[in-house]
Scaffold this motif. Structure first.
Motif, PDB file in Angstrom:
ATOM      1  N   HIS A   1       1.016  -1.264   0.193  1.00 36.95           N
ATOM      2  CA  HIS A   1       0.087   0.128   0.148  1.00 36.95           C
ATOM      3  C   HIS A   1       0.550   1.279  -0.297  1.00 36.95           C
ATOM      4  CE1 HIS A   1       0.039  -0.369   4.535  1.00 36.95           C
ATOM      5  NE2 HIS A   1       0.384   0.749   4.208  1.00 36.95           N
TER       6      HIS A   1
ATOM      7  N   MET B   1       2.953   3.348  -1.762  1.00 36.31           N
ATOM      8  CA  MET B   1       3.482   4.023  -3.406  1.00 36.31           C
ATOM      9  C   MET B   1       4.943   4.380  -3.283  1.00 36.31           C
ATOM     10  SD  MET B   1       1.049   3.490  -5.087  1.00 36.31           S
ATOM     11  CE  MET B   1       0.337   4.583  -5.645  1.00 36.31           C
ATOM     12  N   ALA B   2       5.822   4.753  -1.920  1.00 34.18           N
ATOM     13  CA  ALA B   2       6.945   5.494  -3.053  1.00 34.18           C
ATOM     14  C   ALA B   2       7.225   3.988  -3.040  1.00 34.18           C
ATOM     15  CB  ALA B   2       7.306   6.481  -1.623  1.00 34.18           C
TER      16      ALA B   2
ATOM     17  N   ARG C   1       6.955   2.593  -6.545  1.00 38.81           N
ATOM     18  CA  ARG C   1       7.300   2.826  -7.362  1.00 38.81           C
ATOM     19  C   ARG C   1       8.218   2.914  -8.047  1.00 38.81           C
ATOM     20  NH1 ARG C   1       6.321   9.507 -10.087  1.00 38.81           N
ATOM     21  NH2 ARG C   1       7.442   8.319 -12.285  1.00 38.81           N
ATOM     22  N   ALA C   2       9.447   2.415  -6.505  1.00 34.66           N
ATOM     23  CA  ALA C   2      10.664   2.046  -6.218  1.00 34.66           C
ATOM     24  C   ALA C   2      10.719   0.899  -8.019  1.00 34.66           C
ATOM     25  CB  ALA C   2      11.610   2.445  -5.326  1.00 34.66           C
TER      26      ALA C   2
ATOM     27  N   GLU D   1       5.619   4.122 -14.796  1.00 35.59           N
ATOM     28  CA  GLU D   1       5.306   5.332 -15.418  1.00 35.59           C
ATOM     29  C   GLU D   1       4.310   6.569 -15.168  1.00 35.59           C
ATOM     30  OE1 GLU D   1       7.961   6.645 -15.016  1.00 35.59           O
ATOM     31  OE2 GLU D   1       7.353   8.403 -15.434  1.00 35.59           O
TER      32      GLU D   1
ATOM     33  N   PHE E   1       2.197   6.386 -12.552  1.00 33.22           N
ATOM     34  CA  PHE E   1       1.776   7.635 -11.562  1.00 33.22           C
ATOM     35  C   PHE E   1       2.524   9.311 -12.146  1.00 33.22           C
ATOM     36  CE2 PHE E   1       3.619   4.275  -9.035  1.00 33.22           C
ATOM     37  CZ  PHE E   1       3.468   4.890  -7.316  1.00 33.22           C
TER      38      PHE E   1
ATOM     39  N   GLN F   1      -9.344   6.515  -6.998  1.00 30.58           N
ATOM     40  CA  GLN F   1      -8.471   5.401  -5.582  1.00 30.58           C
ATOM     41  C   GLN F   1      -6.784   5.775  -6.718  1.00 30.58           C
ATOM     42  OE1 GLN F   1      -8.110   4.083  -3.160  1.00 30.58           O
ATOM     43  NE2 GLN F   1      -9.678   2.708  -2.983  1.00 30.58           N
TER      44      GLN F   1
ATOM     45  N   ALA G   1      -5.819   9.219  -5.355  1.00 34.80           N
ATOM     46  CA  ALA G   1      -5.862   9.500  -3.656  1.00 34.80           C
ATOM     47  C   ALA G   1      -4.153   8.371  -3.137  1.00 34.80           C
ATOM     48  CB  ALA G   1      -7.213   9.249  -3.102  1.00 34.80           C
ATOM     49  N   LEU G   2      -4.705   7.457  -3.379  1.00 35.94           N
ATOM     50  CA  LEU G   2      -3.263   6.400  -2.452  1.00 35.94           C
ATOM     51  C   LEU G   2      -2.213   6.910  -2.736  1.00 35.94           C
ATOM     52  CD1 LEU G   2      -4.103   2.970  -3.820  1.00 35.94           C
ATOM     53  CD2 LEU G   2      -3.912   4.190  -1.686  1.00 35.94           C
TER      54      LEU G   2
ATOM     55  N   ALA H   1      -1.942  10.662  -0.770  1.00 34.69           N
ATOM     56  CA  ALA H   1      -2.069  10.090   1.058  1.00 34.69           C
ATOM     57  C   ALA H   1      -0.485   9.640   0.999  1.00 34.69           C
ATOM     58  CB  ALA H   1      -2.907   9.203   1.710  1.00 34.69           C
ATOM     59  N   THR H   2       0.807   9.313   0.265  1.00 37.63           N
ATOM     60  CA  THR H   2       2.086   8.970   0.895  1.00 37.63           C
ATOM     61  C   THR H   2       2.685   9.671   1.016  1.00 37.63           C
ATOM     62  OG1 THR H   2       2.146   7.412  -1.098  1.00 37.63           O
ATOM     63  CG2 THR H   2       3.941   8.426  -0.585  1.00 37.63           C
ATOM     64  N   PRO H   3       3.014  10.259   2.441  1.00 35.46           N
ATOM     65  CA  PRO H   3       3.641  11.042   2.829  1.00 35.46           C
ATOM     66  C   PRO H   3       5.049  11.024   2.428  1.00 35.46           C
ATOM     67  CG  PRO H   3       3.835   9.083   4.925  1.00 35.46           C
ATOM     68  CD  PRO H   3       2.890   9.106   3.281  1.00 35.46           C
ATOM     69  N   ARG H   4       5.420  12.914   2.372  1.00 31.17           N
ATOM     70  CA  ARG H   4       6.729  12.974   1.406  1.00 31.17           C
ATOM     71  C   ARG H   4       7.532  13.745   2.664  1.00 31.17           C
ATOM     72  NH1 ARG H   4       2.420  11.911  -1.926  1.00 31.17           N
ATOM     73  NH2 ARG H   4       3.223  12.463  -4.287  1.00 31.17           N
TER      74      ARG H   4
END
Lengths: 319, 259, 277
Positions: free
Chosen positions: B207, B209-210, B213-214, B234, B237, B244, B247-248, B251-254
């Protein structure tokens, strides 16, 4: 301004058979009222033990502690169960499974605020509304197992602020939740702290979460404070090699992937290992022979500094 | 284009009955090609774990098809299923809970070799040693029990155990979410190296997303038992099409706040 | 393991072990100290204890050596109660593991069976069985086990039910390990600690039931038992109370020893589970 909380040389060790395992090693800091501190670190760094020591929630058996936790803005001492609220990672374990949500919150209100039972139930409904549970009146009779993970954490938060504490300690409050719920709880914590004027201590392994919620950051490694300072500068210009490595290893959903992720070699030291020098030395890319032989000294002010020999020497030259 | 390694179509699964019936999967179609990483993302309760458990044949679906390398997995029973199991394995979220607390690393890694290899004790010892080397663990850890290992070491043992039978697909269920950041990159790099050297396909459930992406080549987003968006990492993102997905990502903290 | 042993070595744990070791020693040395048939007449009947050095604990109505009977009785008691505890544990562990791990209808069936056995008082069940099957070593062992297996079965089933949800069980299934192998080789050992403490209760209970059966004349007829000795002394309880008292004390001491061991083991194992993280 008078500090809400000041910790001076707080140390905690756990007994393991005949040995003592040093979990927290001479930690000092001060927290002004309404300020927000993030205690960051990986498992075994001592961050949870430190939080429990602040809240006076450590068990008495098998524990050796020294140093002082003072509450200057509260006239010296915090009233147990009243001035400090605590939220744990797993709300299921902090809520009583056989009592309804309303009963649990009302009980706190009766004990600490001296309310009558009907008034306490009204207060519980108010608090559930405040933490964003829909239809709070109906929720009073719900049991913890009938709620989702996010709802349970909201209930735990409501309970933690029932006695109108001055400080809320949240230990990994979102680690058991998915990204969407996590964002909601973070937003809720932020809003509650602002509205009520709460000071906040957030215990987390997640740098990004800390950066989003706290003003001050404290990074712990092997029981010691590695770096302390404004969290903005900590994540944008990290000084301690450990923090630099953590920032480099952190992932960002906005950044296209690199072929290899920056990694930190090795593992944290075993608890109780005798370390004559710097605990991070075996994993540090900038380690020198001196790092192995003597412990690093604190370089900086009590509110902003680094526990690293390189900055210590730099400071010595400037002095 | 060659046939996919795993093809799931019209998969349906509901739990409970009557008014308590909950539809966990509501017609899922999914393909994974050999050697690629497909990330399966979505909030808790969206059906990710149910889908993984169905693919691994831990539970039975109510309808649909699962075809692995041309074989209809749902019609495999008994010995045929046991032989197929060597080809798809799983790494669990909680590295401690996924290891039998009373078994030493040696025995944990020898189990799949005995089940699928029909090996003798002498070659098993050598195979265990090379599995440990593959996941970059020191051979002296073979005698340790799970509680004597660090979190990262435990997850390496889990990965080694999953690789022992020489699978072509690994289902990774939140493999780094219980790990510290300083160990997370080590494990993700290890998974990538193993994927390249062995040509493995990954179904990477997460869950975060960071992390997705990696690591991902392609991403499938789940919501309420359906796949609502699917595409290259690509595309998903930079031009998320479904609410959805947006939103995901939001919501991911940076680490650094935007702007 | 060493830490568990250290916590076991408390006053009660040591006292229980020493007492139990004495009983075992008595049983082992029975043939050395008192050779020959303990049921044979050895001297004048009803010699008081401590009055004749050849019969330190005196003789009974038929002139049998009480010390010889006591030592050989220890042997019979240990064999019967040990065998009964073993059978009880084997049956209970097997049924509990199957019920907990496989679940479903098998679980329902096995647990209703346990209900049926538990609805009859243990001793009545044992009595009824020996009355029908006739007294023998095998029938007494079976009789004691009949009423006792449900306790370890239930404890083990509960443990297995919670262990079954752990991810490592799924991991073994994904590896293709056969279910029974997962249940008995991997899951069962994790569920044993509470059963180990229960074992002491089972042994103590087996000693008491065996003694009671013997007292009623339903024990193993081919060996001396403490229960039969107590029954034997009943007829002359006014003139020679020592004939019932000596084996009675032996039963009490043995049961006490086993219970002390069980309590200490329970403490030691429980302490391991509540350690500070």
């Amino acid at each position: 301004m008078t500090a809400l909380l000041s910790a001076d040389d707080v140390s905690v060790a756990y007994r393991d058979g005949a040995r003592w395992l040093q979990a927290v090693d001479r930690v000092s800091f001060a927290l002004p009222p309404k300020a927000r501190l993030a205690i960051m670190g990986e498992s075994g760094s001592g961050k949870t033990t430190l939080a429990l020591a602040i809240a006076d929630l450590l068990p008495h058996d098998g524990i050796r502690r020294s140093g002082a936790v003072r509450w200057p803005a509260l006239g010296g001492a915090a009233r147990p169960g009243r001035d400090v609220g605590f939220v744990f990672q797993d709300p299921m374990s902090s809520l009583n499974p056989v009592l309804s949500v309303g009963e649990q919150i009302a009980e706190v209100a009766v004990t600490h605020l001296g309310l009558s039972w009907p008034a306490a139930l009204d207060r519980a409904a108010e608090l559930l509304d405040r933490v964003g549970l829909p239809r709070p009146r109906d929720r009073l009779t719900s049991f913890p197992h009938e709620l989702s993970g996010g709802q349970r954490q909201r209930v735990a938060l409501a309970m933690a602020i029932t006695a109108e504490p001055k400080l809320l300690i949240a230990d990994e409050p979102t680690s058991a939740l998915d990204t969407l719920t996590q964002a909601q709880i973070v937003h809720l914590l932020d809003r509650l702290a602002t509205e009520i004027g709460l000071a906040l201590v957030l215990v987390t392994h997640d740098l990004a979460l800390a950066a989003n919620l706290a003003g001050t950051g404290m990074l712990m490694y092997a029981g010691r404070v590695a770096e302390l300072g404004p969290i903005e500068t900590m994540v944008s210009a990290p000084r301690h090699p450990y923090l630099q490595a953590l920032v480099a290893a952190s992932l960002d959903p906005d950044r296209p992937p690199t072929d290899r992720l920056a990694e930190i070699p090795g593992i944290p030291p075993q608890p109780g290992a005798a370390i004559p020098g710097c605990a991070f030395e075996p994993r540090c890319p900038r380690a020198r022979s001196a790092c192995r032989s003597r412990p690093p000294g604190w370089a900086g002010t009590p509110a902003d500094g680094v526990d690293c020999i390189q900055f210590d020497q730099l400071a010595a030259v400037h002095r | 284009m060659s046939a996919p390694l795993l093809a799931v179509s019209g998969l349906v699964k509901a739990f409970g009955a009557g008014s308590r019936r909950v539809v966990a999967l509501d017609g899922v179609d999914l393909e994974i090609n050999a050697g690629e990483t497909l990330a399966l993302v979505g909030p808790s309760g969206s059906g990710k774990t149910t889908l993984a458990r169905l693919i691994l044949r831990l539970i039975e679906p109510d309808g649909g098809r699962i075809v692995f390398a041309g074989t209809d997995l749902l019609s495999c029973r008994g010995e045929a299923l046991r032989r197929m199991r060597a080809r798809f394995q799983m790494v669990f979220q909680d590295p401690l809970s996924a290891l039998n607390p009373l078994a030493a690393v040696q025995r944990l890694l020898a189990d799949p070799l005995r089940i699928h290899g029909g090996k003798t004790t002498a070659t098993i010892d050598a195979d265990v040693a090379s599995l440990l080397e593959l996941v970059r663990l020191s051979p002296e850890l073979a005698g340790r029990h799970p509680h004597e290992l660090s979190g990262g070491q435990r997850q390496r043992v889990n990965i080694a155990r999953a690789l022992a039978s020489g699978p072509e697909l690994l289902v990774l269920d939140e493999p780094v979410s219980a790990l510290d950041i300083s160990v997370r990159a080590q494990i993700l790099n290890l998974l990538r190296d193993i994927q390249r050297s062995r040509g493995l396909a990954y179904l990477f459930i997460s869950h975060d997303m960071a992390v997705v992406r990696a690591v991902a080549d392609r991403v499938a987003v789940m919501d309420h038992g359906r796949i609502v968006e699917q595409g290259s990492v690509e595309a998903v993102f930079t031009q998320p099409a479904h609410d959805q997905t947006r939103a995901l990502i939001a919501a991911t903290p940076r680490l650094r706040r935007a702007g | 393991m060493r830490a568990v042993l250290r916590r076991f070595a408390t006053g009660g744990g040591i006292a229980g072990t020493v007492l139990f070791a004495l009983v075992v020693l008595a049983a082992l040395l029975a043939a050395v100290i008192a050779p020959g048939d303990p049921m044979a007449m050895a001297g004048r009947p009803l010699i008081q204890p401590f009055s004749d050095w050849r019969f330190p604990l005196g003789t009974d109505r038929l002139g049998r050596d009480v010390l010889a009977e006591l030592l050989h009785g220890a042997r019979a008691t240990l064999i019967v109660s040990g065998a009964a505890a073993l059978v009880t544990l084997l049956v209970g562990i097997t049924i509990g593991t199957l019920a907990g791990f496989i679940g479903g209808r098998l679980d329902d069936a096995l647990m209703r069976l346990a209900d049926a056995f538990q609805s009859v008082p243990t001793f009545i069940l044992a009595l009824a069985f020996v009355s029908i099957a006739g007294p023998s070593l095998a029938s007494v062992v079976t009789a004691v086990s009949l009423g006792a297996w449900t306790a370890p079965a239930r404890v083990l089933r509960a443990e297995i039910l919670s262990l079954r949800r752990r991810e490592f069980v799924d991991a073994y299934r994904v590896l293709g390990m056969p279910p029974l192998q997962i249940a008995f080789r991997e899951v069962l050992p994790n569920a044993l600690p509470p059963v180990i403490t229960l074992a002491a209760v089972i042994v103590a209970n087996a000693i008491l039931v065996e003694a009671a059966l013997s007292f009623l004349g339903l024990g193993n007829p081919n060996s001396v038992t403490w229960g039969a000795m107590i029954a034997e002394g009943r007829a002359v309880i006014r003139s020679a109370p020592y004939l019932s008292a000596i084996p009675g004390v032996a039963v009490v001491v043995t049961v006490l020893a086993v219970n002390l061991i069980g309590d200490a083991a329970n403490e030691a194992i429980h302490a391991r589970r509540v350690q500070v993280p």
